[in-house]
Design an enzyme around this catalytic site. Structure first.
Site, PDB file in Angstrom:
ATOM      1  N   ARG A   1       0.850  -1.187   0.000  1.00  0.00           N
ATOM      2  CA  ARG A   1       0.000   0.000   0.000  1.00  0.00           C
ATOM      3  C   ARG A   1       0.882   1.232   0.000  1.00  0.00           C
ATOM      4  NH1 ARG A   1      -5.587  -1.466   1.417  1.00  0.00           N
ATOM      5  NH2 ARG A   1      -5.536  -3.708   1.691  1.00  0.00           N
TER       6      ARG A   1
ATOM      7  N   ARG B   1      -4.169  15.997  -1.145  1.00  0.00           N
ATOM      8  CA  ARG B   1      -3.971  15.749  -2.587  1.00  0.00           C
ATOM      9  C   ARG B   1      -5.168  16.264  -3.381  1.00  0.00           C
ATOM     10  NH1 ARG B   1      -2.844   9.570  -1.910  1.00  0.00           N
ATOM     11  NH2 ARG B   1      -3.178   9.461  -4.157  1.00  0.00           N
TER      12      ARG B   1
HETATM   13  P1  AP5 Z   1      -6.169   4.334  -9.525  1.00  0.00           P
HETATM   14  O1  AP5 Z   1      -6.325   3.901 -10.947  1.00  0.00           O
HETATM   15  O2  AP5 Z   1      -4.998   3.832  -8.767  1.00  0.00           O
HETATM   16  O3  AP5 Z   1      -6.295   5.931  -9.432  1.00  0.00           O
HETATM   17  P2  AP5 Z   1      -5.315   7.087  -9.909  1.00  0.00           P
HETATM   18  O4  AP5 Z   1      -6.153   8.083 -10.652  1.00  0.00           O
HETATM   19  O5  AP5 Z   1      -4.123   6.530 -10.604  1.00  0.00           O
HETATM   20  O6  AP5 Z   1      -4.974   7.712  -8.494  1.00  0.00           O
HETATM   21  P3  AP5 Z   1      -3.579   8.095  -7.822  1.00  0.00           P
HETATM   22  O7  AP5 Z   1      -3.831   8.110  -6.340  1.00  0.00           O
HETATM   23  O8  AP5 Z   1      -2.473   7.251  -8.328  1.00  0.00           O
HETATM   24  O9  AP5 Z   1      -3.446   9.554  -8.336  1.00  0.00           O
HETATM   25  P4  AP5 Z   1      -2.527  10.624  -7.796  1.00  0.00           P
HETATM   26  O10 AP5 Z   1      -2.693  11.607  -8.883  1.00  0.00           O
HETATM   27  O11 AP5 Z   1      -2.834  11.112  -6.433  1.00  0.00           O
HETATM   28  O12 AP5 Z   1      -1.127   9.892  -7.587  1.00  0.00           O
HETATM   29  P5  AP5 Z   1       0.237   9.978  -8.371  1.00  0.00           P
HETATM   30  O13 AP5 Z   1       0.910   8.698  -8.234  1.00  0.00           O
HETATM   31  O14 AP5 Z   1       0.017  10.543  -9.714  1.00  0.00           O
HETATM   32  O15 AP5 Z   1      -7.521   3.929  -8.764  1.00  0.00           O
HETATM   33  C1  AP5 Z   1      -7.659   4.109  -7.358  1.00  0.00           C
HETATM   34  C2  AP5 Z   1      -8.359   2.884  -6.755  1.00  0.00           C
HETATM   35  O16 AP5 Z   1      -9.715   2.848  -7.203  1.00  0.00           O
HETATM   36  C3  AP5 Z   1      -7.749   1.546  -7.167  1.00  0.00           C
HETATM   37  O17 AP5 Z   1      -7.760   0.675  -6.059  1.00  0.00           O
HETATM   38  C4  AP5 Z   1      -8.659   1.029  -8.287  1.00  0.00           C
HETATM   39  O18 AP5 Z   1      -8.714  -0.400  -8.287  1.00  0.00           O
HETATM   40  C5  AP5 Z   1      -9.995   1.649  -7.937  1.00  0.00           C
HETATM   41  N1  AP5 Z   1     -10.749   2.047  -9.119  1.00  0.00           N
HETATM   42  C6  AP5 Z   1     -10.264   2.607 -10.269  1.00  0.00           C
HETATM   43  N2  AP5 Z   1     -11.250   2.866 -11.142  1.00  0.00           N
HETATM   44  C7  AP5 Z   1     -12.403   2.491 -10.514  1.00  0.00           C
HETATM   45  C8  AP5 Z   1     -13.788   2.511 -10.901  1.00  0.00           C
HETATM   46  N3  AP5 Z   1     -14.197   2.990 -12.102  1.00  0.00           N
HETATM   47  N4  AP5 Z   1     -14.708   2.039 -10.002  1.00  0.00           N
HETATM   48  C9  AP5 Z   1     -14.325   1.564  -8.791  1.00  0.00           C
HETATM   49  N5  AP5 Z   1     -13.022   1.505  -8.384  1.00  0.00           N
HETATM   50  C10 AP5 Z   1     -12.085   1.967  -9.228  1.00  0.00           C
HETATM   51  O19 AP5 Z   1       1.012  11.090  -7.512  1.00  0.00           O
HETATM   52  C11 AP5 Z   1       1.450  10.836  -6.197  1.00  0.00           C
HETATM   53  C12 AP5 Z   1       2.231  12.030  -5.671  1.00  0.00           C
HETATM   54  O20 AP5 Z   1       3.428  12.227  -6.479  1.00  0.00           O
HETATM   55  C13 AP5 Z   1       1.505  13.388  -5.730  1.00  0.00           C
HETATM   56  O21 AP5 Z   1       0.693  13.593  -4.597  1.00  0.00           O
HETATM   57  C14 AP5 Z   1       2.696  14.364  -5.835  1.00  0.00           C
HETATM   58  O22 AP5 Z   1       3.292  14.555  -4.574  1.00  0.00           O
HETATM   59  C15 AP5 Z   1       3.681  13.618  -6.700  1.00  0.00           C
HETATM   60  N6  AP5 Z   1       3.506  13.886  -8.151  1.00  0.00           N
HETATM   61  C16 AP5 Z   1       3.196  12.976  -9.124  1.00  0.00           C
HETATM   62  N7  AP5 Z   1       3.119  13.567 -10.329  1.00  0.00           N
HETATM   63  C17 AP5 Z   1       3.383  14.894 -10.118  1.00  0.00           C
HETATM   64  C18 AP5 Z   1       3.440  16.017 -10.979  1.00  0.00           C
HETATM   65  N8  AP5 Z   1       3.191  15.906 -12.302  1.00  0.00           N
HETATM   66  N9  AP5 Z   1       3.727  17.222 -10.416  1.00  0.00           N
HETATM   67  C19 AP5 Z   1       3.989  17.349  -9.117  1.00  0.00           C
HETATM   68  N10 AP5 Z   1       3.952  16.318  -8.231  1.00  0.00           N
HETATM   69  C20 AP5 Z   1       3.655  15.094  -8.737  1.00  0.00           C
END
Ligand code: AP5
Ligand code: MG
Length: 214
Positions: A159, A171
């Site tokens: 996780r 977030r």
């Molecule tokens: P999932 O598909 O994992 O969702 P996601 O949109 O990918 O969500 P994230 O939490 O990964 O997005 P994020 O933008 O916060 O994180 P990131 O890694 O980019 O789905 C979520 C869950 O729901 C799963 O368990 C799935 O099975 C389920 N699910 C999916 N679709 C569903 C449906 N239709 N119905 C029911 N269930 C469903 O970023 C993390 C951190 O990195 C940020 O906070 C920031 O600090 C940094 N970061 C990353 N990119 C940048 C950037 N470009 N600029 C600045 N900081 C950045």
């Protein structure tokens, strides 16, 4: 074809990107995954990013734009899925330049529209395979055989440290304040396609397929 999956944390960007990789051979460019890899490897970027990510805030534009620049060529000829990038107006402009330098451009910006309260449940129930990264959910998407990854058979799952309610709220606030405002930039270019991200994973997949094939 080069697309952006745009939506708040938990909208399903990673879930849909993984499917497009498997079914269409496109390349997923997730800045979140790149940053988590940097944190795990203890690189200078990872050391800088860790505390910011754990707090749910945005890492600097310079760091994430450089990461995308390093990985972009791997998607040449296959098509890129930008997942979690761009997240600010500055990043959107940096992406325009990176693509133009390579004679490439964006085809669609797919907005996954979701209800914020449902996202907290989605995110706090999320886990992934520790070996191959396949994504699961305690309620919505359990492995077919209990305790065994559908994709690689792995038995270890993990996780994310930022998947707790308090960090999710930060977030979401960051998304509202800094990322949602880039939509008009793409609307002016006629690139935005809106998909109902509250539908089931399969229905969202079908809606994305009709955009890509339409
Ligand atoms: P999932 O598909 O994992 O969702 P996601 O949109 O990918 O969500 P994230 O939490 O990964 O997005 P994020 O933008 O916060 O994180 P990131 O890694 O980019 O789905 C979520 C869950 O729901 C799963 O368990 C799935 O099975 C389920 N699910 C999916 N679709 C569903 C449906 N239709 N119905 C029911 N269930 C469903 O970023 C993390 C951190 O990195 C940020 O906070 C920031 O600090 C940094 N970061 C990353 N990119 C940048 C950037 N470009 N600029 C600045 N900081 C950045
Ligand atoms: Mg993700």
């Amino acid at each position: 074809m080069n697309i952006i999956l745009l939506g708040p944390p938990g909208a399903g960007k990673g879930t849909q990107a993984q499917r497009l990789v498997a079914q269409r051979g496109m390349v997923q460019l997730s800045t979140g995954d790149m940053l988590r890899a940097a944190v795990a490897a203890g690189t200078p970027v990872g050391l800088k990013a860790k505390a910011v990510m754990d707090a749910g805030e945005l890492v600097s534009d310079a760091i994430v734009s450089a990461l995308i620049g390093e990985h972009l060529d791997a998607s040449a000829g296959k098509g890129a899925i930008f997942d979690g990038f761009p997240r600010t107006r500055h990043q959107a402009e940096a992406l325009e330049i990176l693509l133009a330098e390579r004679g490439r451009s964006l085809d669609h910006v797919i907005e996954l529209a979701v209800d914020e309260e449902a996202l907290v449940e989605r995110i706090t129930g999320r886990f992934t395979c520790a070996s191959c990264g396949a994504g699961y959910h305690d309620v919505f998407k359990l492995p077919k055989a209990e305790g065994r990854c559908d994709v690689c058979g792995g038995q270890d799952f993990k996780r994310r440290p930022d998947d707790n309610e308090q960090t999710v709220r930060t977030r979401l606030a960051e998304y509202r304040a800094k990322t949602a405002p880039i939509l008009p930039f793409y609307e002016e270019k006629g690139l935005v396609r809106r998909v109902d991200g509250m539908a089931s994973v399969e229905q969202v997949a079908d809606a994305i397929d009709s955009i890509l094939d339409g």
